[in-house]
Design a protein around this motif. Structure first.
Motif, PDB file in Angstrom:
ATOM      1  N   PHE A   6       2.100   0.896 -27.944  1.00 38.73           N
ATOM      2  CA  PHE A   6       3.570   1.212 -28.086  1.00 38.73           C
ATOM      3  C   PHE A   6       4.115   2.096 -27.038  1.00 38.73           C
ATOM      4  CE2 PHE A   6       7.254   3.780 -30.752  1.00 38.73           C
ATOM      5  CZ  PHE A   6       8.385   2.811 -29.940  1.00 38.73           C
ATOM      6  N   ALA A   8       6.221   4.273 -26.323  1.00 34.16           N
ATOM      7  CA  ALA A   8       6.830   5.497 -26.421  1.00 34.16           C
ATOM      8  C   ALA A   8       5.528   6.389 -26.086  1.00 34.16           C
ATOM      9  CB  ALA A   8       7.018   5.934 -27.702  1.00 34.16           C
ATOM     10  N   TRP A  32       7.287  -2.727 -26.557  1.00 32.00           N
ATOM     11  CA  TRP A  32       8.059  -2.077 -25.570  1.00 32.00           C
ATOM     12  C   TRP A  32       8.906  -1.153 -26.402  1.00 32.00           C
ATOM     13  CZ3 TRP A  32       6.592  -1.940 -20.695  1.00 32.00           C
ATOM     14  CH2 TRP A  32       6.090  -2.945 -20.009  1.00 32.00           C
ATOM     15  N   ARG A  33       9.246   0.123 -25.930  1.00 31.00           N
ATOM     16  CA  ARG A  33      10.190   1.159 -26.521  1.00 31.00           C
ATOM     17  C   ARG A  33      11.676   0.786 -25.665  1.00 31.00           C
ATOM     18  NH1 ARG A  33      12.127   6.861 -25.240  1.00 31.00           N
ATOM     19  NH2 ARG A  33      12.581   7.867 -27.221  1.00 31.00           N
ATOM     20  N   THR A  35      15.444   2.091 -26.230  1.00 29.30           N
ATOM     21  CA  THR A  35      16.456   3.076 -26.805  1.00 29.30           C
ATOM     22  C   THR A  35      17.170   3.584 -25.341  1.00 29.30           C
ATOM     23  OG1 THR A  35      16.803   4.815 -28.155  1.00 29.30           O
ATOM     24  CG2 THR A  35      14.880   4.915 -26.792  1.00 29.30           C
ATOM     25  N   GLN A  37      17.882   7.039 -24.128  1.00 32.34           N
ATOM     26  CA  GLN A  37      17.304   8.409 -24.367  1.00 32.34           C
ATOM     27  C   GLN A  37      17.630   9.393 -23.407  1.00 32.34           C
ATOM     28  OE1 GLN A  37      13.080   8.190 -22.776  1.00 32.34           O
ATOM     29  NE2 GLN A  37      13.672   7.095 -21.211  1.00 32.34           N
ATOM     30  N   TRP A  46       9.673  11.493 -25.906  1.00 28.12           N
ATOM     31  CA  TRP A  46      10.738  11.125 -26.151  1.00 28.12           C
ATOM     32  C   TRP A  46      12.092  11.154 -25.474  1.00 28.12           C
ATOM     33  CZ3 TRP A  46       8.694   8.579 -29.759  1.00 28.12           C
ATOM     34  CH2 TRP A  46       7.424   9.210 -30.490  1.00 28.12           C
ATOM     35  N   THR A  52      10.377   3.251 -21.130  1.00 25.50           N
ATOM     36  CA  THR A  52      11.265   2.976 -22.019  1.00 25.50           C
ATOM     37  C   THR A  52      12.467   1.934 -21.531  1.00 25.50           C
ATOM     38  OG1 THR A  52      11.097   4.888 -23.356  1.00 25.50           O
ATOM     39  CG2 THR A  52      13.208   3.657 -23.490  1.00 25.50           C
ATOM     40  N   GLY A  80       9.571  -2.347 -30.050  1.00 23.71           N
ATOM     41  CA  GLY A  80       9.944  -1.076 -30.753  1.00 23.71           C
ATOM     42  C   GLY A  80      11.249  -0.476 -30.604  1.00 23.71           C
ATOM     43  N   TYR A  82      14.959   0.957 -31.781  1.00 27.00           N
ATOM     44  CA  TYR A  82      15.336   2.278 -32.548  1.00 27.00           C
ATOM     45  C   TYR A  82      16.757   2.113 -33.164  1.00 27.00           C
ATOM     46  CZ  TYR A  82      11.718   4.949 -30.460  1.00 27.00           C
ATOM     47  OH  TYR A  82      10.605   5.471 -30.401  1.00 27.00           O
ATOM     48  N   GLU A 266      -0.055   4.294 -30.956  1.00 26.80           N
ATOM     49  CA  GLU A 266       0.982   5.045 -30.372  1.00 26.80           C
ATOM     50  C   GLU A 266       0.479   6.543 -30.483  1.00 26.80           C
ATOM     51  OE1 GLU A 266       4.699   4.811 -32.558  1.00 26.80           O
ATOM     52  OE2 GLU A 266       3.731   4.786 -34.671  1.00 26.80           O
TER      53      GLU A 266
END
Length: 310
Positions: A6, A8, A32-33, A35, A37, A46, A52, A80, A82, A266
């Protein structure tokens, strides 16, 4: 059993770098993440994570996601996402993206508890029963939309949410079509909240057991005491072979229930450089899977190196 990462947990690599590096190490797939961010002067898990894909403009990014993944020879273990279940527009978009990429499944976050902001948005401030009922109503809608797109929406077992345990996730999804909704069982998250012995928990999930996330954690004393004089403990992420969870026992439980699909790593520990950490994790997981009697597909030779120990 196939292994993916993952993204992230690969914040220092761009998507292109992540795909090329992971493929060279011998990983089977990537998660793949996706989102929007916060920016950060330094890449972090994060915020400022280079691997991402932004939710804003996701549809325009799909050809590039597909190209990078395909060129590296990687598969998707899923996406992945969100998007939270009460954000119907966001959920619709990630379900459609999952279908367009052929990624099969995507995480759709449940509602957070109390003052937790897990999953994005503002804290709910309402009771668990109310949150659980609302999440169930939203997930009934999610299940229908996942069926429409021919994909599966995944509930993750995660501390600070209405589905911290396998029992709560099974209760949430009971009666919904397991072809289109399922559960991500996560060893590391459960060490923080929601722990149930792996074998009965996996058995309880039954047809809803859809995906596995592996990371590890441990509890340490915070060096302070509460107002009663008791020691205060806090959790921290740990290397796979150094946390409180036995990955070997976990994989033996997976073997016992006949799970032989994707395992996504992860690892949020930072004792080793990223490339060494990911390569060592794959070596370790392959060895553990073999010890547990799980099938491991043949792959290119892995880089030489020892298993990380912290």
């Amino acid at each position: 059993m196939k292994f993916s990462v993952f993204t992230a947990s690969t914040p220092e690599w761009t998507p292109q770098e992540a795909a090329i590096e992971l493929a060279a190490q011998g990983w089977d797939g990537i998660e793949w993440r996706v989102t929007d961010q916060a920016e950060s002067p330094e890449p972090g898990f994060w915020a400022g994570n280079k691997a991402t894909w932004p939710m804003t403009g996701l549809e325009e990014s799909l050809p590039e996601i597909a190209r990078i993944t395909s060129d590296a020879g990687l598969e998707y273990s899923g996406l992945g996402g969100y998007a939270r279940c009460d954000n119907h527009d966001g959920v619709e978009r990630v379900l459609a993206a999952t279908a367009a990429l052929g990624a099969r499944q995507v995480r759709v976050n449940v509602l957070p508890l109390g003052n937790s902001t897990m999953g994005g948005g503002e804290p709910s401030g309402v009771s668990y029963p109310e949150l659980f009922e609302a999440t169930r109503e939203h997930y009934e809608w999610v299940a229908g939309r996942a069926a429409h797109h021919g994909v599966k929406a995944l509930v993750e077992l995660h501390h600070g949410t209405v589905t911290a345990s396998a029992s709560s996730a099974r209760r949430l999804l009971e009666g919904l079509d397991p072809r289109h909704v399922g559960v991500i069982h996560d060893l590391g998250n459960l060490l923080i909240e929601g722990w149930e012995s792996p074998l009965p928990a996996l058995e309880l999930l039954g047809p809803y057991l859809s995906h596995i996330h592996v990371k590890n954690a441990r509890w340490v004393q915070a060096g302070e005491r509460d107002e009663s004089g008791a020691a205060v403990w806090q959790n921290e992420w740990a290397p796979l072979a150094e946390g409180q969870g036995s990955v070997l026992a976990y994989f033996k439980a997976l073997a016992d229930v006949g799970y032989d699909d994707w395992v996504t790593v992860e690892d949020f520990s930072t004792a080793l450089p990223l490339a060494e950490r990911t390569a060592g994790n794959l070596q370790y997981l392959r060895r553990v899977a073999e010890l547990a009697g799980l099938s491991v597909p043949a792959s290119a030779d892995l880089p030489a190196g020892s298993i990380p120990k912290g």
